[in-house]
Structures are given as C-alpha cells and as structure tokens.
Design a protein around this motif. Sequence first.
Motif, mmCIF file in Angstrom:
data_model
loop_
_atom_site.group_PDB
_atom_site.id
_atom_site.type_symbol
_atom_site.label_atom_id
_atom_site.label_comp_id
_atom_site.label_asym_id
_atom_site.label_seq_id
_atom_site.Cartn_x
_atom_site.Cartn_y
_atom_site.Cartn_z
ATOM 1 N N PHE A 1 0.842 -1.184 0.000
ATOM 2 C CA PHE A 1 0.000 0.000 0.000
ATOM 3 C C PHE A 1 0.885 1.244 0.000
ATOM 4 O O PHE A 1 2.051 1.193 0.372
ATOM 5 N N TYR A 2 0.302 2.354 -0.470
ATOM 6 C CA TYR A 2 1.014 3.622 -0.449
ATOM 7 C C TYR A 2 -0.015 4.759 -0.424
ATOM 8 O O TYR A 2 -1.212 4.529 -0.606
ATOM 9 N N TYR A 3 0.467 5.967 -0.180
ATOM 10 C CA TYR A 3 -0.414 7.134 -0.188
ATOM 11 C C TYR A 3 -0.216 7.891 -1.508
ATOM 12 O O TYR A 3 0.914 8.190 -1.907
ATOM 13 N N SER A 4 -1.325 8.169 -2.198
ATOM 14 C CA SER A 4 -1.266 8.873 -3.476
ATOM 15 C C SER A 4 -0.918 10.335 -3.260
ATOM 16 O O SER A 4 -0.791 10.815 -2.130
ATOM 17 N N SER A 5 -0.781 11.060 -4.386
ATOM 18 C CA SER A 5 -0.461 12.486 -4.310
ATOM 19 C C SER A 5 -1.569 13.274 -3.614
ATOM 20 O O SER A 5 -1.334 14.356 -3.088
ATOM 21 N N GLU A 6 -2.806 12.716 -3.609
ATOM 22 C CA GLU A 6 -3.912 13.357 -2.885
ATOM 23 C C GLU A 6 -3.989 12.867 -1.443
ATOM 24 O O GLU A 6 -4.994 13.080 -0.763
ATOM 25 N N ASN A 7 -2.955 12.165 -0.996
ATOM 26 C CA ASN A 7 -2.873 11.639 0.374
ATOM 27 C C ASN A 7 -3.946 10.594 0.647
ATOM 28 O O ASN A 7 -4.399 10.436 1.781
ATOM 29 N N ALA A 8 -4.364 9.870 -0.414
ATOM 30 C CA ALA A 8 -5.344 8.793 -0.252
ATOM 31 C C ALA A 8 -4.603 7.461 -0.167
ATOM 32 O O ALA A 8 -3.617 7.236 -0.868
ATOM 33 N N LEU A 9 -5.101 6.585 0.705
ATOM 34 C CA LEU A 9 -4.489 5.270 0.898
ATOM 35 C C LEU A 9 -4.869 4.363 -0.270
ATOM 36 O O LEU A 9 -6.052 4.190 -0.579
ATOM 37 N N VAL A 10 -3.862 3.809 -0.934
ATOM 38 C CA VAL A 10 -4.067 2.952 -2.103
ATOM 39 C C VAL A 10 -3.456 1.582 -1.817
ATOM 40 O O VAL A 10 -2.291 1.481 -1.441
ATOM 41 N N TYR A 11 -4.260 0.528 -1.980
ATOM 42 C CA TYR A 11 -3.782 -0.839 -1.826
ATOM 43 C C TYR A 11 -3.497 -1.428 -3.204
ATOM 44 O O TYR A 11 -4.242 -1.190 -4.166
ATOM 45 N N THR A 12 -2.408 -2.199 -3.313
ATOM 46 C CA THR A 12 -2.022 -2.777 -4.594
ATOM 47 C C THR A 12 -1.649 -4.243 -4.439
ATOM 48 O O THR A 12 -1.302 -4.707 -3.361
ATOM 49 N N LYS A 13 -1.731 -4.955 -5.589
ATOM 50 C CA LYS A 13 -1.253 -6.337 -5.675
ATOM 51 C C LYS A 13 -0.302 -6.416 -6.857
ATOM 52 O O LYS A 13 -0.658 -6.012 -7.963
ATOM 53 N N SER A 14 0.923 -6.891 -6.621
ATOM 54 C CA SER A 14 1.965 -6.883 -7.648
ATOM 55 C C SER A 14 2.409 -8.298 -7.991
ATOM 56 O O SER A 14 2.455 -9.183 -7.128
ATOM 57 N N SER A 15 2.746 -8.481 -9.288
ATOM 58 C CA SER A 15 3.325 -9.722 -9.771
ATOM 59 C C SER A 15 4.661 -9.404 -10.426
ATOM 60 O O SER A 15 4.744 -8.499 -11.270
ATOM 61 N N LEU A 16 5.724 -10.096 -10.035
ATOM 62 C CA LEU A 16 7.059 -9.895 -10.585
ATOM 63 C C LEU A 16 7.424 -11.103 -11.435
ATOM 64 O O LEU A 16 7.433 -12.242 -10.950
ATOM 65 N N THR A 17 7.746 -10.866 -12.717
ATOM 66 C CA THR A 17 8.057 -11.953 -13.644
ATOM 67 C C THR A 17 9.468 -11.761 -14.194
ATOM 68 O O THR A 17 9.775 -10.725 -14.783
#
Length: 529
Positions: A68-84
């Motif tokens: 997760f990270y905070y966007s430029s608008e300071n909103a909490l964003v959850y992500t799911k990543s795949s590394l290939t």
Amino acid sequence: MVMVIRVNGVASFTYEFLNSAAMEKTILNPASIGKTIDEVHTPEIAFFLKERYAKVVKTKESAHYEDFYYSSENALVYTKSSLTPLYGDNGTCTHIVSHTTDITNEKMTKKKKQASHDYLVENFTRSQSLFDNNTDIIVTVDTDGFITGGNSVSSRYSGYSINDLVGKDMFDFVVVKDRKLAKEHFNLSVAREMKDQRAHLINKSGNVIACLVKFVRITTDHDVLGYYVVAKDMTELDKRAEFYKVEKENYQIIAENVHDVIMLVGQFKECLYISPSAETIFGFPVNADFKGTFFDRIHSEDRAVVSSIFEWTTQKCIRSQSQFRLLHEEKSWIWIEVSGTPVLAEDGSLKHMVIIARDISIQKEYENRLKHFAYFDALTELPNRRYFQEYANDRLEQSQDIAIMILDIDDFKEINDLWGHEIGDSVIQEFGHRLTGCVQGENIVARLGGDEFILLLTNVTSDKRVKEMANAIYLAMETPINVQHLSFDLSISIGSALGSAEKTTISAMMKRADLAMYQAKQKEKTLFT
C-alpha cells in the motif's frame, strides 16, 4: 501499472520502462527511467523493493505480494503486484516485469463487510443478553377483563404496584387506537380461538410499549376462572428487526453495485442467487433461465475440472479457487476467476456455496504477453533459445530420431558496421522468414541471438534428410535480400548434429552442431560432427 526493471546485479536494479499508469499513480516520472531504485526511493522503500526483486533473481520464479502507499492526494491505495523474470541468451535474469493492480476497492469492500459483521455480532450479543435476563409481563384477569393480580415485571413496566393494578380494566392500559382490536382478540380467546396479537401498552408515565399479547385460559374441569395475559415486550425485537432490515438493504446495495459477481449455489449446482452485476460481467440477463444453466455456459474443456473442484469443495467443506472460460454473449469466451466458500447448516451439512466471480480476461492477456516475451524473439517473432531447448528436450524424450542444425550469416558484422543496425535487423528478419519457409510439421526454427539461428528436425533416420534440408536452405538464400535501396547476396554456414540410439542431451547436440558450423566457416565444409 507496468514497469520493466533492468537487473544490474543481485542488489542493484534500474527502471527501464514505465507505462503511463505507473507514472500517474506513483511518484515515478519520466526522469526515473535510467535511475536505480536507490536513487528514486527512500532507503526504507528501496530496501523493501530490492528484497523482493532479489528473491526473483535468486529463485528464478515469479513472485506476488500486496502493498500500500499514499497517493499524491494523500489517499491510501492498496495494490497487488506480480514480478516476472525475463532471461537473456545465457540464461541469466536480465529484467523483471512488474505488473501492479489497484485493489483498493476490493480491500475497502472487505473492510466494510467485516465492520458490518462485527457490528452485527455485537448487537446480537447485547440483544441476546437482554432476552436471557428478563421475563415477560404477566397479569391475571377475570372473565370480564379486570385485573386480579400480576408479576413483578408487570409492576415495573406499568409503574403501578400490584395492589394498584388489581381491580383496573386491563384495556385501560392499551393505547386508544389498539383497544378495539385488543377487545376483539380477547373475545376470540373466550371463544377458544387463541392467537398472538400485537398491541401497544401505555404505562403510568405515559410511555408506550410495543408488545406481543396472548390470552391463556385459567380453567377447572368445567369452568373458565379467568385468563393469564402474557405481554412480551417487543421493543428490542422491533429494533433488531429494523436493524436487519437496514443491513439487508445495505448488503443488497453492495451486491447490486459490486464489480464482482456474487452467487449462492446449492449442492446440486443450482444457482439460488446471482447478483445483478452478472448481467454486465457475464453478458446475460439475470433470470430463471440463466440461473439454471450457469454451469452449461462453462467451456467444454474446463467443465470436467470445474465439476471436480466443486465436488471436492462441497465434500471437504473448505474454500477453493479456480479459473476457467465462460461464454459471454457479446465477447465470446472470457476468463473468470472463482472463489467458493461453503456455508454449513447447524447439522454440519452443506447449506449452499457462496461464490465470488470476477472477469480476469485482461489479466490472462497480460500473462500470455509475458509468456510470449519469455519464449519468443522480439525482432523475428521466432521462438528463442529457451523455447527451443524446452521443445527439443520434449521431442528427445519421445524419440532419438532428431537432428539439430545451427547456421549463421558469414561476415554479418560487416553489414552492421557499414550500413547500421537498422539495416542489419531487416536482413535478420528476412533471413528468419526464409528459414521458416523451409520447415514444416513438428520441425521448428528458432533464433539463438545475433545472426545465429537453429533448426530442429524430427523423424530423422539418416543424414540424407539433413542434407536435403541444408540444400533447401541454400536454395532459399540464393535470391539476394533487398532492404530499402540495398541488395545483399548472403553466404551462410551450417553445422549439424544427429541424435543417436545412445543417451545424449540437447545441449551436447547443440555443441556438436556449433562445432560443425565453425568448421564450415573455416572452409572445411563439414556438415556433421
């Protein structure tokens, strides 16, 4: 968000490509391209990312993680990543493709469901405690409806002492608008038609209490002496019913607006409920016909596996997940991912299955693209070394009757040096195209790198077949290759290696063919070694 990261070593990684979504949703920008992770991020974030990329390099396997990270608008964003991982010609990991999906809505929906669940549990516990520790209002009345006695609860609710209650008309404690109906109910009880009836009682303070009232006869063998009037305070039950009504409306809003499809499926695969989102995602109207034929819309090649997973899940009563193709009315076949959770009855038997389904067609398309990148040469669109070795190993396990031919263009470096790599690439493309025209069936041609190509021939019982293929290749290359305003007469060198009854490997055959090609370049023209 798609990123391509160049692997400089076990602990050093450089951004080489960022799509627009990656730059819009993160701190990355065009200036980040060409910079290392350490140069772009804080030490904490850089350590977190490098640790995961290093694991991919070390294990040579794809990795998945959530962040997760905070966007430029300071909103909490959850992500799911795949590394290939992507590999170079020497088999080492040269790049890592990172595909990151925003799962904020999914996380928020789960949190909202959990919060609703926790609130429901808390409310139920509180209500249950209230019911366990309170008794009903009970008064006794004569056959004319005058109070003759009562319990302590009736005194507490009414605000009168038991002595003050005795002799009063019970209907005086019923609100005016309910009195007529209450008297009719009493008369029915006198006529032996006893039923529960809702009524609103009023106490000494003028407070109204919603109750469920029942009249029970007090009898001897022949006579009715009076009645027990049992009034159950329904205030808390009414509040609870209203709460469930609100919750039902909330869950209905979620079900009707969620981007996934929510289904309830019975033990015989019958669809008990499908959320309205199915019409958008599956492309079919949600009606009785659709509910009955959902499993019939599964691709015939996937149906047996899906049925097997369903049976296994219902028998073991554990959660399962599967991916399969489903017929969409407009898009034809789409890929969906399904998570199934059994819901059990009190006796432990299966009540129904809660299924969450989502369209993953775009994800599948990305996976196919990444697979194509991993197994095919970007310049010629021919199979690469990795694909060739896996394919050739499969054929070698089936039969020793195979042959490998390695060939390249003589003095190709001069073309690049004189005319540039763009012209050289065009020559390589045409060269690969002509080679492809020489093979058919299970035979394949692949690019090893540079101007070096490799062919696999199957069902080879003697060197005659290989010589015929070599002649066909020489003939295909007799016509000059024209690129823009230039014309090139190419000379090529070919080396070959035959399989044998003895135990051999593809790597060993490739080395023998490579040696034969080297000898051919030395004008020995030895086709086999």
